[in-house]
Design a protein around this motif. Structure first.
Motif, PDB file in Angstrom:
ATOM      1  N   GLU A  37      -2.023   9.059  -0.740  1.00  0.00           N
ATOM      2  CA  GLU A  37      -2.706   9.101  -2.045  1.00  0.00           C
ATOM      3  C   GLU A  37      -2.325   7.942  -2.969  1.00  0.00           C
ATOM      4  N   TRP A  38      -1.222   7.270  -2.727  1.00  0.00           N
ATOM      5  CA  TRP A  38      -0.776   6.159  -3.586  1.00  0.00           C
ATOM      6  C   TRP A  38      -1.187   4.784  -3.066  1.00  0.00           C
ATOM      7  N   ILE A  39      -1.936   4.716  -1.978  1.00  0.00           N
ATOM      8  CA  ILE A  39      -2.213   3.410  -1.364  1.00  0.00           C
ATOM      9  C   ILE A  39      -2.932   2.453  -2.316  1.00  0.00           C
ATOM     10  N   ASP A  40      -3.857   2.947  -3.118  1.00  0.00           N
ATOM     11  CA  ASP A  40      -4.555   2.060  -4.063  1.00  0.00           C
ATOM     12  C   ASP A  40      -3.590   1.474  -5.084  1.00  0.00           C
ATOM     13  N   GLU A  41      -2.640   2.277  -5.539  1.00  0.00           N
ATOM     14  CA  GLU A  41      -1.640   1.790  -6.494  1.00  0.00           C
ATOM     15  C   GLU A  41      -0.717   0.761  -5.847  1.00  0.00           C
TER      16      GLU A  41
END
Length: 63
Positions: A37-41
């Protein structure tokens, strides 16, 4: 990295120089990290680091 661009990517644990470092927590495999879930960040932060951090830029431009 080529001469004009930086490229950030995910690798599996066995391909990382950090694979034996426990301080960083559990190491995700490439596919698991790309689905996290944090890959974009992660990509957002690395883009900023590689375009705005003078120390990092100097290191890669003047090895």
């Amino acid at each position: 990295m080529d001469h004009d661009n930086f490229q950030i990517g995910m690798v599996n644990k066995e391909n990382s120089p950090w694979s034996n470092v426990e301080l960083l927590g559990r190491f995700l495999d490439r596919e698991e990290s790309l689905e996290h879930e944090w890959i974009d960040e992660v990509f957002h932060l690395t883009d900023h680091i590689l375009t705005e951090d003078k120390i990092v830029l100097d290191y890669f431009q003047n090895p």
